[in-house]
Design an enzyme around this catalytic site. Structure first.
Site, short mmCIF file in Angstrom:
data_model
loop_
_atom_site.label_atom_id
_atom_site.label_comp_id
_atom_site.label_asym_id
_atom_site.label_seq_id
_atom_site.Cartn_x
_atom_site.Cartn_y
_atom_site.Cartn_z
N ARG A 205 46.08 26.35 25.97
CA ARG A 205 45.03 26.68 25.01
C ARG A 205 44.34 25.38 24.61
NH1 ARG A 205 43.57 31.92 25.33
NH2 ARG A 205 45.30 33.36 24.97
N ALA B 292 47.34 39.41 26.19
CA ALA B 292 46.36 39.80 25.17
C ALA B 292 44.96 39.51 25.69
CB ALA B 292 46.61 39.04 23.87
N GLU C 282 44.67 44.49 30.09
CA GLU C 282 45.12 43.11 29.91
C GLU C 282 46.57 42.93 30.36
OE1 GLU C 282 43.50 40.49 29.19
OE2 GLU C 282 41.60 41.28 28.46
N GLU D 265 47.13 40.10 33.09
CA GLU D 265 47.88 38.90 32.72
C GLU D 265 49.38 39.02 33.00
OE1 GLU D 265 47.21 37.59 28.75
OE2 GLU D 265 45.12 37.02 29.13
N GLU E 3 43.91 30.92 33.17
CA GLU E 3 44.74 32.07 33.52
C GLU E 3 45.37 31.92 34.91
OE1 GLU E 3 42.73 35.75 32.94
OE2 GLU E 3 42.66 35.53 30.76
#
Length: 225
Positions: free
Chosen positions: A73, A85, A102, A106, A155
């Site tokens: 992040r 998320a 999602e 993910e 990602e």
């Protein structure tokens, strides 16, 4: 909530915090910044706030373990342990459908059983974002119903791990997990929260309201920023 608490809440909500002026000062792909002039108990005040699409998260549980992702992040400059998320950024998409999408994108899994854990307001001091957190059970790897794009950017660098629930709770306690959505999900799981999917989601996105009529249903509203 007690009757006294409800009465006190109603009294507070009756106070007039009218918006007297409003203007968007930044309009980016995933959020916008709006400046409001509001009426307060002691006069007018300016408030800068982040308009947000809203978000969803999926706490996928299998054999007493929680699916977690380790993702970089940039805002905090480090990797965080989170749960799958994402944004409610597709026009007209319902929160549960977004959570399923999602989780597939993910977490590389799907689930047959879903329930509601709860809703959290992530940063009420400056952002309108609210996240609806779901619990996903009877997890499987058949993803044929999803059109999953190739992972890109941060990602593409995510690590997936099934973490025993008691270990996830310990991670909250020792600070290993400090993502607010993940903390809330883990604590809900620890105390056995199980709410109905039909519960109202008390969230309105000013950003989505401004953009949703400019794209077709199901299209990405980020493209307009």
């Amino acid at each position: 909530m007690s009757n006294q608490a409800k009465n006190e809440q109603s009294a507070r909500e009756e106070r007039d915090y009218r918006v007297k002026d409003s203007r968007v000062i930044f309009d980016g792909p995933i959020f916008a910044v709006r400046q409001d002039v509001i009426e307060t108990q002691t006069g007018e005040a300016k408030r800068d706030l982040v308009e947000h699409f809203g978000s969803v998260a999926s706490a996928a549980v299998k054999d007493g373990k929680l699916l977690m992702v380790h993702q970089y992040r940039h805002a905090v400059g480090r990797y965080l342990w989170e749960i799958p998320a994402g944004l409610l950024d597709q026009a007209g998409e319902k929160p549960l459908a977004a959570a399923k999408r999602e989780l597939a994108e993910e977490g590389s899994v799907a689930a047959r059983e879903w329930s509601l854990l709860g809703d959290i307001v992530t940063s009420p001091g400056f952002s309108e974002e609210m996240c609806r957190i779901f619990k996903a059970e009877d997890v499987h790897e058949d993803l044929r119903e999803f059109d999953i794009p190739e992972a890109a950017d941060e990602e593409a660098d995510m690590e997936l791990r099934w973490v025993p629930l008691d270990e996830a709770v310990a991670w909250v306690q020792d600070g290993t997990v400090d993502n607010a959505i993940a903390v809330a999900a883990i604590l809900h799981l620890a105390v056995g929260t199980q709410r109905e999917l039909s519960e109202d989601f008390p969230f309105t996105s000013a950003l989505a309201e401004r953009r949703s009529d400019k794209v077709a249903e199901g299209e990405d509203m980020k493209s307009l920023g």
